[in-house]
Design an enzyme around this catalytic site. Structure first.
Site, PDB file in Angstrom:
ATOM      1  N   ALA A   1      55.163  22.866 -45.887  1.00 51.13           N
ATOM      2  CA  ALA A   1      54.828  21.617 -46.569  1.00 51.13           C
ATOM      3  C   ALA A   1      55.204  20.478 -45.623  1.00 51.13           C
ATOM      4  O   ALA A   1      56.053  20.649 -44.733  1.00 51.13           O
ATOM      5  CB  ALA A   1      55.612  21.516 -47.872  1.00 51.13           C
TER       6      ALA A   1
ATOM      7  N   GLY B   1      55.847  26.689 -46.817  1.00 52.67           N
ATOM      8  CA  GLY B   1      54.595  26.696 -47.572  1.00 52.67           C
ATOM      9  C   GLY B   1      53.489  27.475 -46.872  1.00 52.67           C
ATOM     10  O   GLY B   1      52.551  27.941 -47.522  1.00 52.67           O
TER      11      GLY B   1
ATOM     12  N   GLU C   1      54.054  30.944 -47.712  1.00 53.18           N
ATOM     13  CA  GLU C   1      53.767  31.064 -49.156  1.00 53.18           C
ATOM     14  C   GLU C   1      52.266  31.096 -49.445  1.00 53.18           C
ATOM     15  O   GLU C   1      51.817  31.875 -50.286  1.00 53.18           O
ATOM     16  CB  GLU C   1      54.477  29.917 -49.901  1.00 53.18           C
ATOM     17  CG  GLU C   1      55.990  30.107 -49.884  1.00 53.18           C
ATOM     18  CD  GLU C   1      56.760  28.879 -50.351  1.00 53.18           C
ATOM     19  OE1 GLU C   1      56.649  27.811 -49.703  1.00 53.18           O
ATOM     20  OE2 GLU C   1      57.461  28.974 -51.373  1.00 53.18           O
TER      21      GLU C   1
ATOM     22  N   GLU D   1      63.283  26.813 -45.848  1.00 53.34           N
ATOM     23  CA  GLU D   1      63.576  25.712 -46.774  1.00 53.34           C
ATOM     24  C   GLU D   1      65.063  25.462 -46.993  1.00 53.34           C
ATOM     25  O   GLU D   1      65.505  24.318 -47.082  1.00 53.34           O
ATOM     26  CB  GLU D   1      62.904  25.961 -48.137  1.00 53.34           C
ATOM     27  CG  GLU D   1      61.389  25.761 -48.135  1.00 53.34           C
ATOM     28  CD  GLU D   1      60.612  27.026 -47.863  1.00 53.34           C
ATOM     29  OE1 GLU D   1      61.176  27.968 -47.265  1.00 53.34           O
ATOM     30  OE2 GLU D   1      59.427  27.075 -48.242  1.00 53.34           O
TER      31      GLU D   1
HETATM   32  C1  HXC Z   1      55.622  17.808 -41.015  1.00 47.32           C
HETATM   33  C2  HXC Z   1      55.587  18.964 -39.038  1.00 47.32           C
HETATM   34  C3  HXC Z   1      55.954  20.158 -39.724  1.00 47.32           C
HETATM   35  C4  HXC Z   1      56.131  20.094 -41.129  1.00 47.32           C
HETATM   36  C5  HXC Z   1      55.774  20.593 -37.622  1.00 47.32           C
HETATM   37  N1  HXC Z   1      55.506  19.299 -37.752  1.00 47.32           N
HETATM   38  N2  HXC Z   1      56.064  21.150 -38.801  1.00 47.32           N
HETATM   39  N3  HXC Z   1      55.429  17.808 -39.683  1.00 47.32           N
HETATM   40  N4  HXC Z   1      55.952  18.894 -41.720  1.00 47.32           N
HETATM   41  N5  HXC Z   1      56.415  21.157 -41.850  1.00 47.32           N
HETATM   42  C6  HXC Z   1      55.156  18.340 -36.698  1.00 47.32           C
HETATM   43  C7  HXC Z   1      56.367  17.960 -35.859  1.00 47.32           C
HETATM   44  O1  HXC Z   1      57.110  16.973 -36.484  1.00 47.32           O
HETATM   45  C8  HXC Z   1      55.690  17.468 -34.579  1.00 47.32           C
HETATM   46  O2  HXC Z   1      55.201  16.161 -34.782  1.00 47.32           O
HETATM   47  C9  HXC Z   1      54.496  18.393 -34.450  1.00 47.32           C
HETATM   48  O3  HXC Z   1      54.269  18.948 -35.765  1.00 47.32           O
HETATM   49  C10 HXC Z   1      54.752  19.538 -33.491  1.00 47.32           C
HETATM   50  O4  HXC Z   1      55.941  20.200 -33.893  1.00 47.32           O
HETATM   51  P1  HXC Z   1      57.171  20.472 -32.924  1.00 47.32           P
HETATM   52  O5  HXC Z   1      58.374  20.612 -33.749  1.00 47.32           O
HETATM   53  O6  HXC Z   1      57.229  19.431 -31.825  1.00 47.32           O
HETATM   54  O7  HXC Z   1      56.737  21.847 -32.262  1.00 47.32           O
HETATM   55  P2  HXC Z   1      57.716  23.013 -31.728  1.00 47.32           P
HETATM   56  O8  HXC Z   1      58.882  22.453 -30.998  1.00 47.32           O
HETATM   57  O9  HXC Z   1      56.826  23.967 -31.004  1.00 47.32           O
HETATM   58  O10 HXC Z   1      58.273  23.720 -33.038  1.00 47.32           O
HETATM   59  C11 HXC Z   1      57.365  24.388 -33.954  1.00 47.32           C
HETATM   60  C12 HXC Z   1      58.097  24.646 -35.281  1.00 47.32           C
HETATM   61  C13 HXC Z   1      58.744  23.359 -35.807  1.00 47.32           C
HETATM   62  C14 HXC Z   1      59.174  25.739 -35.062  1.00 47.32           C
HETATM   63  C15 HXC Z   1      57.047  25.206 -36.235  1.00 47.32           C
HETATM   64  O11 HXC Z   1      57.713  22.346 -35.807  1.00 47.32           O
HETATM   65  C16 HXC Z   1      59.319  23.476 -37.151  1.00 47.32           C
HETATM   66  O12 HXC Z   1      60.422  24.025 -37.334  1.00 47.32           O
HETATM   67  N6  HXC Z   1      58.613  22.897 -38.143  1.00 47.32           N
HETATM   68  C17 HXC Z   1      59.108  22.814 -39.506  1.00 47.32           C
HETATM   69  C18 HXC Z   1      59.039  24.158 -40.176  1.00 47.32           C
HETATM   70  C19 HXC Z   1      59.597  24.103 -41.596  1.00 47.32           C
HETATM   71  O13 HXC Z   1      60.788  23.784 -41.794  1.00 47.32           O
HETATM   72  N7  HXC Z   1      58.767  24.386 -42.570  1.00 47.32           N
HETATM   73  C20 HXC Z   1      59.139  24.425 -43.974  1.00 47.32           C
HETATM   74  C21 HXC Z   1      58.853  23.090 -44.575  1.00 47.32           C
HETATM   75  S1  HXC Z   1      59.415  23.000 -46.238  1.00 47.32           S
HETATM   76  P3  HXC Z   1      55.396  15.016 -33.692  1.00 47.32           P
HETATM   77  O14 HXC Z   1      54.834  13.801 -34.362  1.00 47.32           O
HETATM   78  O15 HXC Z   1      56.834  14.938 -33.371  1.00 47.32           O
HETATM   79  O16 HXC Z   1      54.571  15.492 -32.533  1.00 47.32           O
HETATM   80  C22 HXC Z   1      58.286  23.783 -47.129  1.00 47.32           C
HETATM   81  C23 HXC Z   1      58.585  23.763 -48.599  1.00 47.32           C
HETATM   82  C24 HXC Z   1      57.496  24.336 -49.467  1.00 47.32           C
HETATM   83  O17 HXC Z   1      57.347  24.331 -46.666  1.00 47.32           O
HETATM   84  C25 HXC Z   1      57.731  23.983 -50.913  1.00 47.32           C
HETATM   85  C26 HXC Z   1      57.657  22.525 -51.200  1.00 47.32           C
HETATM   86  C27 HXC Z   1      57.625  22.184 -52.700  1.00 47.32           C
END
Ligand code: HXC
Length: 259
Positions: free
Chosen positions: A64, A109, A112, A132
């Protein structure tokens, strides 16, 4: 649509989540667009299989959208979860078969939404995880419910509590991924699998899907009752006559009509 593309060919719909700059993160707009696409597809007779994938070579869906969630209120968080629940339920229960072509990160997400699909095919570079709890929240798009149903309670708890990311081979080993293929072959592999599914009686396949989904949400006796009813219904079809006649005539080609 700004964040989702749809193409249809040979009765297969390819739905691509297209926000590569944020690794295809699901914001509210994308969730709403996915809901619209799934509503459209579930009514279509010209689509038998839906393949869901992410754009680019790095991510399926990285979760998400954290930038949208960071300042969201509890009510807004709940609304987001409910919006996802509604559109993922459509994906899970549509009469067509759904295949997630997991072409990279499937986190939060992303993992999921892949689990709301019937089948997950992962590319060799794919990574799965539920990060999460590391963000101070919990899986809210079905992860606490669908992950244990797929991989068992112990493995699901370990993945959710540790926030460990696992690679495609480990996902395959624990039953989260059905198959692992090289990234360059991922879509072709999924399309071939789709063609194989379509070559069978599509109405029978959709009844089998409904029986599996219904049975897993109920007790064994009710599930078996549903199966017997669906089995009986399949005896009313043209396809039952055609499939069995083809066998008895030692004929490979079957002219299924999907009813
Ligand atoms: C918003 C995101 C994002 C996310 C990545 N980006 N994941 N933006 N939401 N979930 C964006 C980064 O901010 C970055 O933007 C660009 O995508 C590239 O990501 P990087 O981090 O620079 O890439 P990298 O170093 O290769 O790392 C990849 C990654 C990492 C390991 C996937 O991006 C990461 O850990 N992302 C978050 C994963 C996460 O925690 N997901 C769960 C979310 S909570 P910029 O602008 O800096 O270039 C969820 C809850 C569901 O899903 C239920 C909700 C009700």
């Amino acid at each position: 649509m700004n964040n989702v593309t749809l193409s249809i060919e040979n009765e297969v719909a390819v739905v691509t989540i297209d926000r590569p700059k944020s690794l295809n993160a699901l914001n509210s707009e994308t969730l709403a667009e996915l809901g619209e696409v799934f509503s459209d597809i579930e009514k279509r007779k010209d689509v038998k299989v839906l393949i869901l994938t992410g754009s680019g070579e790095k991510a399926f869906v990285a979760g998400a959208d954290i930038s949208e969630m960071v300042n969201a209120s509890p009510a807004e968080g709940r609304t987001m979860a409910l919006l996802a629940a509604e559109s993922f339920a459509k994906l899970e229960n549509m009469p067509q078969v759904t295949i997630a072509a997991v072409n990279g990160f499937a986190l939060g997400g992303g993992c999921e939404i892949s689990m709301a699909c019937d089948i997950r095919v992962a590319s060799e570079n794919a990574k799965f995880g539920q990060p999460e709890c590391g963000l101070g929240i919990l899986p809210g798009f079905g992860g606490t419910q669908r992950l244990p149903r797929l991989v068992g309670k112990g493995r699901a708890k370990e993945l959710i509590f540790t926030c460990d990311m696992i690679d495609a081979q480990e996902a395959y080993r624990i039953g989260l991924a059905n198959k692992v293929v090289p990234q360059a072959e991922l879509l072709d592999y999924c399309k071939k699998m789709a063609a194989k599914i379509i070559s069978n009686g599509s109405y029978a396949v959709s009844l089998a899907k409904a029986a599996i989904n219904t049975g897993l949400d109920t007790d064994l006796a009710s599930g078996l009752k549903f199966e017997a009813d669906a089995f009986g219904l399949s005896f009313s079809t043209y396809d039952k006559k055609e499939g069995m006649t083809a066998f008895l005539e030692k004929r490979k080609e079957k002219n299924f009509k999907d009813f």
